[in-house]
Write a protein that holds these residues in place. Structure first.
Motif, PDB file in Angstrom:
ATOM      1  N   LYS A 147      -5.294  11.332 -22.699  1.00  7.58           N
ATOM      2  CA  LYS A 147      -4.673  12.562 -23.191  1.00  7.58           C
ATOM      3  C   LYS A 147      -4.084  13.369 -22.037  1.00  7.58           C
ATOM      4  N   LEU A 148      -4.790  13.406 -20.906  1.00  8.09           N
ATOM      5  CA  LEU A 148      -4.268  14.115 -19.737  1.00  8.09           C
ATOM      6  C   LEU A 148      -2.996  13.448 -19.225  1.00  8.09           C
ATOM      7  N   LYS A 149      -2.984  12.138 -19.194  1.00 11.56           N
ATOM      8  CA  LYS A 149      -1.805  11.413 -18.708  1.00 11.56           C
ATOM      9  C   LYS A 149      -0.608  11.629 -19.619  1.00 11.56           C
ATOM     10  N   ASN A 150      -0.846  11.862 -20.914  1.00  8.67           N
ATOM     11  CA  ASN A 150       0.234  12.025 -21.887  1.00  8.67           C
ATOM     12  C   ASN A 150       0.562  13.482 -22.190  1.00  8.67           C
ATOM     13  N   ASP A 151       0.012  14.425 -21.429  1.00  9.71           N
ATOM     14  CA  ASP A 151       0.282  15.867 -21.600  1.00  9.71           C
ATOM     15  C   ASP A 151       0.008  16.363 -23.017  1.00  9.71           C
ATOM     16  N   ILE A 152      -1.095  15.982 -23.588  1.00  6.20           N
ATOM     17  CA  ILE A 152      -1.416  16.401 -24.949  1.00  6.20           C
ATOM     18  C   ILE A 152      -2.118  17.757 -24.981  1.00  6.20           C
ATOM     19  N   TYR A 153      -2.860  18.073 -23.941  1.00 10.02           N
ATOM     20  CA  TYR A 153      -3.639  19.315 -23.918  1.00 10.02           C
ATOM     21  C   TYR A 153      -2.766  20.539 -23.667  1.00 10.02           C
ATOM     22  N   SER A 154      -3.164  21.673 -24.278  1.00 13.09           N
ATOM     23  CA  SER A 154      -2.477  22.943 -24.040  1.00 13.09           C
ATOM     24  C   SER A 154      -2.987  23.538 -22.725  1.00 13.09           C
ATOM     25  N   PHE A 155      -2.334  24.591 -22.264  1.00 12.13           N
ATOM     26  CA  PHE A 155      -2.765  25.250 -21.038  1.00 12.13           C
ATOM     27  C   PHE A 155      -4.199  25.772 -21.167  1.00 12.13           C
ATOM     28  N   GLU A 156      -4.543  26.298 -22.336  1.00 11.80           N
ATOM     29  CA  GLU A 156      -5.888  26.830 -22.549  1.00 11.80           C
ATOM     30  C   GLU A 156      -6.932  25.711 -22.484  1.00 11.80           C
ATOM     31  N   GLU A 157      -6.604  24.582 -23.074  1.00  9.50           N
ATOM     32  CA  GLU A 157      -7.514  23.441 -23.035  1.00  9.50           C
ATOM     33  C   GLU A 157      -7.648  22.905 -21.608  1.00  9.50           C
ATOM     34  N   LEU A 158      -6.556  22.952 -20.860  1.00  7.51           N
ATOM     35  CA  LEU A 158      -6.604  22.506 -19.464  1.00  7.51           C
ATOM     36  C   LEU A 158      -7.520  23.402 -18.639  1.00  7.51           C
ATOM     37  N   ASP A 159      -7.519  24.707 -18.937  1.00  8.54           N
ATOM     38  CA  ASP A 159      -8.428  25.626 -18.233  1.00  8.54           C
ATOM     39  C   ASP A 159      -9.881  25.240 -18.468  1.00  8.54           C
TER      40      ASP A 159
END
Length: 73
Positions: free
Chosen positions: A6-18
């Motif tokens: 999911k990280l490699k495919n940019d699925i997460y939002s900025f909030e989820e990345l935090d």
């Protein structure tokens, strides 16, 4: 699909990345941290922006941020 894919495919939002970043720091997971940095850069390059954390008056939007601000004073 697992977290790394999911990280490699940019699925997460900025909030989820935090949230993922906080957990990766606690676990000292360097692979995840590097993917988070890459994902943020990719989102920024695509023109995506993180949601604002303050309103028009400069007051924090989340209850936790308001509490933290109050405790700083």
């Amino acid at each position: 699909m697992n977290r790394i894919e999911k990280l490699k495919n940019d699925i997460y939002s900025f909030e989820e990345l935090d949230t993922l970043e906080k957990n990766a720091i606690k676990l000292r997971d360097q692979e995840t941290l590097s993917l988070i940095i890459r994902s943020r850069a990719s989102k920024t390059a695509k023109g995506e922006k993180p949601k604002s954390t303050v309103d028009a008056e400069g007051r924090p939007l989340t209850k936790r941020a308001r509490r933290d601000e109050k405790n700083k004073r």
